[in-house]
Design an enzyme around this catalytic site. Structure first.
Site, PDB file in Angstrom:
ATOM      1  N   TYR A   1      28.986  20.730  26.016  1.00  0.00           N
ATOM      2  CA  TYR A   1      28.577  22.024  25.482  1.00  0.00           C
ATOM      3  C   TYR A   1      28.007  22.868  26.606  1.00  0.00           C
ATOM      4  CZ  TYR A   1      25.970  25.450  22.654  1.00  0.00           C
ATOM      5  OH  TYR A   1      25.469  26.609  22.086  1.00  0.00           O
TER       6      TYR A   1
ATOM      7  N   ASP B   1      27.048  21.843  34.918  1.00  0.00           N
ATOM      8  CA  ASP B   1      26.112  22.422  33.966  1.00  0.00           C
ATOM      9  C   ASP B   1      24.940  21.465  33.843  1.00  0.00           C
ATOM     10  OD1 ASP B   1      24.642  23.312  31.854  1.00  0.00           O
ATOM     11  OD2 ASP B   1      26.356  23.763  30.557  1.00  0.00           O
TER      12      ASP B   1
ATOM     13  N   LYS C   1      16.627  25.428  30.206  1.00  0.00           N
ATOM     14  CA  LYS C   1      15.688  24.505  29.559  1.00  0.00           C
ATOM     15  C   LYS C   1      14.441  24.224  30.418  1.00  0.00           C
ATOM     16  CE  LYS C   1      18.862  23.044  26.092  1.00  0.00           C
ATOM     17  NZ  LYS C   1      20.296  22.815  26.119  1.00  0.00           N
TER      18      LYS C   1
HETATM   19  C1  LIG Z   1      21.408  23.888  25.810  1.00  0.00           C
HETATM   20  C2  LIG Z   1      22.583  23.923  26.689  1.00  0.00           C
HETATM   21  C3  LIG Z   1      23.232  25.104  27.042  1.00  0.00           C
HETATM   22  C4  LIG Z   1      22.910  26.416  26.384  1.00  0.00           C
HETATM   23  O1  LIG Z   1      21.625  26.830  26.658  1.00  0.00           O
HETATM   24  P1  LIG Z   1      20.950  27.916  25.670  1.00  0.00           P
HETATM   25  O2  LIG Z   1      19.670  28.238  26.354  1.00  0.00           O
HETATM   26  O3  LIG Z   1      20.812  27.240  24.355  1.00  0.00           O
HETATM   27  O4  LIG Z   1      21.881  29.061  25.618  1.00  0.00           O
HETATM   28  C5  LIG Z   1      24.220  25.068  27.991  1.00  0.00           C
HETATM   29  N1  LIG Z   1      24.590  23.911  28.559  1.00  0.00           N
HETATM   30  C6  LIG Z   1      24.014  22.751  28.235  1.00  0.00           C
HETATM   31  C7  LIG Z   1      24.440  21.504  28.919  1.00  0.00           C
HETATM   32  C8  LIG Z   1      23.007  22.711  27.271  1.00  0.00           C
HETATM   33  O5  LIG Z   1      22.481  21.537  26.901  1.00  0.00           O
END
Ligand SMILES: *Cc1c(COP(=O)(O)O)cnc(C)c1O
Length: 446
Positions: A158, A253, A281
């Site tokens: 994701y 990511d 995060k």
């Molecule tokens: C949470 C997450 C996102 C998206 O971040 P948001 O701040 O919710 O938009 C993107 N990549 C990864 C791996 C994530 O866990």
């Protein structure tokens, strides 16, 4: 008799969630689905989503006054625990100076300096407001830099709700993905290919067919959004090699893994350097934030230096910067990750042994303080294998834990996050609860 006792326990329990139930009903009148992010609605496990009133350390308190040991950690950011004094102090100090100017601040430079110091692959950073924005912008930059259009992502990874990345695998490996959400035109995913995670030979096939047109391969180096699925030996290095061979950019990511599995994220742990890194995060300490960065040569393509446009009214806002700088500072104190590892392995060993005692087959995965507990024999190596899990058993386990004051992710396909605020005593309490909860899963299945 047992059934009757369970019924009484359940009705008492429902009474314990009466105010949450009322809050949920009220929320549904004005918020779509009563929530602002779908997983909060408990759709995968059923029942009443708990409305949280406050949090301190590793404890959540809901509006009914129930206390829970929290293993969601706001989906990762709260690695220090909730309302950590150092972060409270930093935010309060920033707050008194106003909280948005639409002009640069030194706090932004400080957060960026910390990131550049900790990630050798990053020379320049751009700060944004969410992980979604970071991934979306990194892809635009990769396309702008390479002059190519195609992007490859992994099934089950994701990267936020970016149109081009809301895809599921098409019928054949080297065909393009199909939109996985309504509202995403096929045209938006017509340049996205989907590879199985941890599968180098399938990825090779994709590159053999489309390599010259691929701008970037984007991946969660440790997948955290299909449960926790670590990379197999050589997988990340193999991706690096393929991207180099075909002139595509490798995007890690690390929105979850950055500062979660160590200061330098997965790229340091597995010793593989991506071209671009997405962060989020933890780097905002729980405030809305995202970032992407890489070598100067690539990042200089960004506006105002280069032709790739990207902007943000509230990007780099002082409150998020202050929370981020304070959080990262705390993570640089000696012994922090050793402690996190100790508590995490204590948790994982305890859960595994509780499952064995109850005779429940689970497949446990772990990278540092990211832990997966799949209700199946395993192995879980990708999205398809993760999907073999018994989601009904998980839902039962989840509610049995919730009743015992343990707040796990309300979905089988999310990761458990240990924080520095979890005490050994709380872990022991959690393991004791798990012993009973696993027994309840067995009873339910009879
Ligand atoms: C949470 C997450 C996102 C998206 O971040 P948001 O701040 O919710 O938009 C993107 N990549 C990864 C791996 C994530 O866990």
């Amino acid at each position: 008799m047992i059934g009757k006792i369970m019924d009484i326990a359940r009705s008492q329990f429902r009474a314990n969630a009466a105010l949450s139930a009322a809050a949920a009903e009220k929320a549904q009148q004005v918020l779509a689905g009563g929530v602002n992010s779908p997983v909060r609605a408990f759709a995968a496990v059923g029942g009443v989503p708990r409305f949280i009133e406050r949090a301190q350390g590793s404890l959540l308190t809901d509006v009914d006054g129930n206390e829970y040991i929290d293993y969601v950690s706001s989906w990762g950011p709260m690695i220090l625990g909730h309302a950590d004094e150092r972060v409270v102090g930093a935010i309060s100090k920033a707050l008194r100076n106003g909280w948005s100017y639409g002009a640069p601040t030194e706090l932004e430079t400080r957060l960026a300096e910390q990131i550049v110091t900790d990630f050798p692959s990053i020379e320049l950073v751009r700060l944004v407001n969410s992980g979604t924005e970071a991934a979306m912008s990194a892809i635009r930059l990769a396309r702008g830099f390479t002059g190519r259009d195609m992007v490859v992502k992994c099934a089950g990874c994701y990267h936020g709700h970016v149109d081009a990345l809301l895809v599921s695998a098409g019928s054949g490996l080297t065909t393009f993905g199909k939109p996985s959400s309504a509202g995403v035109p096929e045209a938006m995913t017509s340049m996205t290919l989907v590879a199985p995670f941890n599968d180098l030979s399938a990825t090779k096939e994709i590159f053999t067919e489309h390599g010259e047109q691929i701008a970037a391969f984007i991946v969660e180096p440790v997948a955290g959004n299909m449960g926790c699925v670590p990379p197999q030996d050589g997988y990340l290095a193999g991706l690096r090699e393929l991207c180099d061979r075909y002139g595509a950019l490798l995007i890690f990511d690390e929105v979850i893994t950055g500062y979660r599995i160590g200061i330098g994220g997965a790229q340091q742990l597995y010793n593989v350097e991506p071209d671009l890194t997405c962060l989020g995060k933890i780097i905002g300490g729980g405030m809305p934030v995202g970032a992407y960065g890489g070598r100067g040569l690539i990042m200089e393509q960004l506006s105002p230096l280069g032709p790739v446009y990207q902007a943000g009214t509230l990007s780099g806002n002082p409150l998020a910067m202050a929370a981020g700088v304070a959080t990262l500072g705390a993570l640089h104190e000696p012994g922090v990750y050793a402690r996190l590892e100790r508590v995490s392995s204590h948790f994982a060993d305890g859960i595994a042994s509780a499952a064995r005692t109850a005779n429940i087959e689970i497949c446990q995965t772990r990278t540092g303080s990211m832990i997966g507990t799949f209700f199946q024999a395993g192995p879980v190596v990708d999205y398809a294998s993760a999907m073999n899990s018994d989601t009904r058993a998980y839902a039962c386990f989840f509610h049995a834990m919730l009743e015992r004051g343990v707040y796990l992710a309300p979905s089988q396909f999310e990761t458990t996050f240990i924080s520095l605020a979890h005490t050994e005593k709380q872990i022991d309490k959690t393991i004791a609860a798990a012993e009973e909860a696993f027994a309840e899963v067995v009873a339910e299945n009879k």
